[in-house]
Write a protein that holds these residues in place. Sequence first.
Motif, PDB file in Angstrom:
ATOM      1  N   ARG A  71       8.427  -4.070   2.282  1.00 39.54           N
ATOM      2  CA  ARG A  71       9.140  -2.783   2.358  1.00 39.54           C
ATOM      3  C   ARG A  71       9.753  -2.408   1.010  1.00 39.54           C
ATOM      4  NH1 ARG A  71      11.835  -4.795   7.405  1.00 39.54           N
ATOM      5  NH2 ARG A  71      10.135  -4.641   8.914  1.00 39.54           N
ATOM      6  N   ALA A  72      10.330  -3.393   0.332  1.00 37.07           N
ATOM      7  CA  ALA A  72      10.958  -3.092  -0.961  1.00 37.07           C
ATOM      8  C   ALA A  72       9.903  -2.649  -1.976  1.00 37.07           C
ATOM      9  CB  ALA A  72      11.705  -4.327  -1.468  1.00 37.07           C
ATOM     10  N   LEU A  73       8.772  -3.328  -1.996  1.00 37.63           N
ATOM     11  CA  LEU A  73       7.716  -2.978  -2.958  1.00 37.63           C
ATOM     12  C   LEU A  73       7.096  -1.624  -2.616  1.00 37.63           C
ATOM     13  CD1 LEU A  73       6.109  -6.510  -3.211  1.00 37.63           C
ATOM     14  CD2 LEU A  73       7.219  -5.273  -5.099  1.00 37.63           C
ATOM     15  N   HIS A  74       6.940  -1.387  -1.326  1.00 36.52           N
ATOM     16  CA  HIS A  74       6.354  -0.110  -0.914  1.00 36.52           C
ATOM     17  C   HIS A  74       7.279   1.038  -1.323  1.00 36.52           C
ATOM     18  CE1 HIS A  74       4.372   2.879   1.690  1.00 36.52           C
ATOM     19  NE2 HIS A  74       3.312   2.108   1.551  1.00 36.52           N
ATOM     20  N   ALA A  75       8.589   0.842  -1.131  1.00 38.72           N
ATOM     21  CA  ALA A  75       9.550   1.886  -1.513  1.00 38.72           C
ATOM     22  C   ALA A  75       9.496   2.119  -3.028  1.00 38.72           C
ATOM     23  CB  ALA A  75      10.955   1.483  -1.077  1.00 38.72           C
ATOM     24  N   GLU A  76       9.359   1.039  -3.792  1.00 41.28           N
ATOM     25  CA  GLU A  76       9.328   1.164  -5.255  1.00 41.28           C
ATOM     26  C   GLU A  76       8.077   1.912  -5.731  1.00 41.28           C
ATOM     27  OE1 GLU A  76      11.417   0.453  -7.721  1.00 41.28           O
ATOM     28  OE2 GLU A  76       9.998   0.785  -9.366  1.00 41.28           O
ATOM     29  N   PHE A  77       6.927   1.585  -5.153  1.00 39.69           N
ATOM     30  CA  PHE A  77       5.685   2.120  -5.727  1.00 39.69           C
ATOM     31  C   PHE A  77       5.072   3.297  -4.979  1.00 39.69           C
ATOM     32  CE2 PHE A  77       6.026  -2.052  -7.688  1.00 39.69           C
ATOM     33  CZ  PHE A  77       5.792  -1.724  -9.011  1.00 39.69           C
ATOM     34  N   PHE A  78       5.531   3.558  -3.745  1.00 34.67           N
ATOM     35  CA  PHE A  78       4.900   4.646  -2.995  1.00 34.67           C
ATOM     36  C   PHE A  78       5.898   5.726  -2.586  1.00 34.67           C
ATOM     37  CE2 PHE A  78       2.055   1.020  -2.574  1.00 34.67           C
ATOM     38  CZ  PHE A  78       0.848   1.581  -2.941  1.00 34.67           C
ATOM     39  N   ALA A  79       7.034   5.805  -3.325  1.00 33.22           N
ATOM     40  CA  ALA A  79       8.015   6.846  -2.999  1.00 33.22           C
ATOM     41  C   ALA A  79       7.455   8.229  -3.330  1.00 33.22           C
ATOM     42  CB  ALA A  79       9.313   6.592  -3.751  1.00 33.22           C
ATOM     43  N   ASN A  80       6.733   8.325  -4.455  1.00 38.43           N
ATOM     44  CA  ASN A  80       6.130   9.602  -4.859  1.00 38.43           C
ATOM     45  C   ASN A  80       4.630   9.435  -5.022  1.00 38.43           C
ATOM     46  OD1 ASN A  80       8.503  11.293  -5.196  1.00 38.43           O
ATOM     47  ND2 ASN A  80       9.040   9.775  -6.777  1.00 38.43           N
ATOM     48  N   PRO A  81       3.905   9.267  -3.929  1.00 42.18           N
ATOM     49  CA  PRO A  81       2.490   8.937  -4.045  1.00 42.18           C
ATOM     50  C   PRO A  81       1.662  10.089  -4.615  1.00 42.18           C
ATOM     51  CG  PRO A  81       3.112   9.282  -1.762  1.00 42.18           C
ATOM     52  CD  PRO A  81       4.360   9.396  -2.554  1.00 42.18           C
ATOM     53  N   ASP A  82       0.616   9.730  -5.323  1.00 42.95           N
ATOM     54  CA  ASP A  82      -0.299  10.721  -5.882  1.00 42.95           C
ATOM     55  C   ASP A  82      -1.093  11.369  -4.733  1.00 42.95           C
ATOM     56  OD1 ASP A  82      -2.469  12.019  -7.011  1.00 42.95           O
ATOM     57  OD2 ASP A  82      -2.779  10.491  -8.575  1.00 42.95           O
ATOM     58  N   PRO A  83      -0.877  12.678  -4.493  1.00 43.09           N
ATOM     59  CA  PRO A  83      -1.506  13.293  -3.314  1.00 43.09           C
ATOM     60  C   PRO A  83      -3.029  13.380  -3.392  1.00 43.09           C
ATOM     61  CG  PRO A  83      -0.355  14.940  -4.638  1.00 43.09           C
ATOM     62  CD  PRO A  83      -0.064  13.613  -5.265  1.00 43.09           C
ATOM     63  N   THR A  84      -3.610  13.182  -4.587  1.00 38.36           N
ATOM     64  CA  THR A  84      -5.073  13.208  -4.637  1.00 38.36           C
ATOM     65  C   THR A  84      -5.657  11.902  -4.085  1.00 38.36           C
ATOM     66  OG1 THR A  84      -5.122  12.346  -6.900  1.00 38.36           O
ATOM     67  CG2 THR A  84      -5.146  14.740  -6.657  1.00 38.36           C
ATOM     68  N   VAL A  85      -4.850  10.860  -4.046  1.00 37.96           N
ATOM     69  CA  VAL A  85      -5.360   9.547  -3.630  1.00 37.96           C
ATOM     70  C   VAL A  85      -4.792   9.096  -2.283  1.00 37.96           C
ATOM     71  CG1 VAL A  85      -5.493   7.094  -4.277  1.00 37.96           C
ATOM     72  CG2 VAL A  85      -5.754   8.864  -6.023  1.00 37.96           C
ATOM     73  N   PHE A  86      -3.564   9.555  -1.956  1.00 43.07           N
ATOM     74  CA  PHE A  86      -2.935   9.100  -0.715  1.00 43.07           C
ATOM     75  C   PHE A  86      -2.708  10.286   0.224  1.00 43.07           C
ATOM     76  CE2 PHE A  86      -1.614   6.343  -4.206  1.00 43.07           C
ATOM     77  CZ  PHE A  86      -2.111   5.130  -3.745  1.00 43.07           C
ATOM     78  N   ASP A  87      -2.813  10.006   1.520  1.00 40.83           N
ATOM     79  CA  ASP A  87      -2.692  11.060   2.516  1.00 40.83           C
ATOM     80  C   ASP A  87      -1.221  11.325   2.836  1.00 40.83           C
ATOM     81  OD1 ASP A  87      -2.914  12.817   4.620  1.00 40.83           O
ATOM     82  OD2 ASP A  87      -3.532  11.271   6.056  1.00 40.83           O
ATOM     83  N   ILE A  88      -0.588  12.174   2.040  1.00 40.92           N
ATOM     84  CA  ILE A  88       0.826  12.427   2.295  1.00 40.92           C
ATOM     85  C   ILE A  88       1.012  13.398   3.464  1.00 40.92           C
ATOM     86  CG2 ILE A  88       1.643  11.881  -0.041  1.00 40.92           C
ATOM     87  CD1 ILE A  88       1.696  14.847  -0.620  1.00 40.92           C
ATOM     88  N   VAL A  89       0.006  14.199   3.747  1.00 48.10           N
ATOM     89  CA  VAL A  89       0.099  15.115   4.891  1.00 48.10           C
ATOM     90  C   VAL A  89       0.151  14.293   6.187  1.00 48.10           C
ATOM     91  CG1 VAL A  89      -1.023  16.993   6.127  1.00 48.10           C
ATOM     92  CG2 VAL A  89      -1.187  16.867   3.630  1.00 48.10           C
ATOM     93  N   GLY A  90      -0.746  13.285   6.276  1.00 45.15           N
ATOM     94  CA  GLY A  90      -0.784  12.403   7.445  1.00 45.15           C
ATOM     95  C   GLY A  90       0.561  11.747   7.686  1.00 45.15           C
TER      96      GLY A  90
END
Length: 486
Positions: A460-479
């Motif tokens: 959880r800590a690592l996910h918060a650090e690296f995926f707080a502002n995910p690149d929308p071209t690569v990650f499904d932020i809409v989902g």
Amino acid sequence: MSAARKAEERVDETRTSLVVMKFGGTSVQDAKAILRTTEIVRGRREKGLSPVVVVSAMAKVTDQLLVAASAAGRGDKAGALALAARLRNRHIDTAADLLHGDLFLQTEAAIRRRFDSLDDLLRGIAAVGELTPRTSDKVVSYGERISSQIVAAAFTQHGLDGAHVDARKCIITDDHYGKATPLEAAIESQLNELVLPLVKAGKTPVIGGFIGATSDGITTTLGRGGSDFTAALVGGGLRAGAIEIWTDVNGIMTTDPRICPDALRVKTISFEEAAELAYFGAKVLHPATILPAVQKSIPVWVLNSHNAANEGTRISALAPPCASPFKSIAAKKKLTIIDIVAGRMLMTHGYLKSVFDVFNSFECAIDMVSTSEVSISLSVESNDKLPAICAELSKIADVKFEGNKALICMVGEDIRGQSGISGRVFSAIRHINVRMISQGASEINMSFMIEESDVDEAVRALHAEFFANPDPTVFDIVGRAVAAKA
Ligand code: ASP
Ligand code: MG
């Protein structure tokens, strides 16, 4: 334009619209699942695509056939035949739920013939009291041979014009029974001769995964989980436009959503990244098996048959650049660290070999190694051979082992050459005790060992650090936004 050239162009059009769709055991486990699969295939046809379908055996059938084979090998004929009888009923019941009239009668008769010959084979094995790898392959092959026949009939029953293709005529292999090596040139020519004309005639070919045959026609298998491999071979051989691996998850995720509800679907990932993740415990698919497709630059999609509208994950030879350094965080639990202290002996000639030989003789794979002048630390999957392995090792060194460890593995092409990433990683988890660290030789993964009980918090800590502002071209932020509202 010459007639030959025109004909060639038509073939190329066929190839780009050709999609190889692979469905695993749970997608064909009963009539309900096969109907869902049928509708997914219909959806592709309605989009103007030409599907070639590869199916596994119905869920658990391969395991049960192996149990029957080994019972026969022990001379337990009655036990083996009882198992085969249960499988016979399950397949016939499924066919009865899916098919009507003559199509049912023909399919039922074919299933009965197959099971009659399986019974003969099991009786033969029991009489000899010995199961060879060659005969074992023959026994397990019935799972895919029969599932593919039922699925093809179901397609026909439901308007998709199914055409059953015997995989053993197409997937030509060497004779390494149990894990045969495919002969790609022979496979390509067989597929073009036997499958392509069916596609051109508007049919939906259905091929059993996992099985093949030598050029002399002796049945072989590609190793457990081999249907993905078949899909890649079929896609590669036909030079298909895409390969779809239908599973029961929404593709590859940034991490396990059960640990971290914020996990995002990764829309696109490179082959190398997917391979690293698979090795470190992400169970989606084993990328080595899709190599034949990747080598021909055919994209492979991982899709969810319970959520067919979801776009899944695209695995391709090269991933587009990504503003986030990592694509995904995997955790592998149930590991043991073994510390071997051997004083000055360690670096002497042949010493490491003798250590690895001990692991080898117990067929125990090593996950991670780190060495110093006097000691060596290894991690292995926890298993009941460890006391015996350590007893053997203590003949040449002082040995300690400690279980309940976990490996965290962070993967991303975009960590290549970026300094400061490990600083961010370890400051995000500074309150957690880290045991072994390795920056994989591939340069695209960072992994380290922690206590099993710290996994959830670290992820959880690592996910918060690296995926707080995910690149929308690569990650499904809409989902993620939709899931959060639901
Ligand atoms: N039926 C085979 C197995 O269970 C192959 C596969 O499902 O991919 O290993
Ligand atoms: Mg599988």
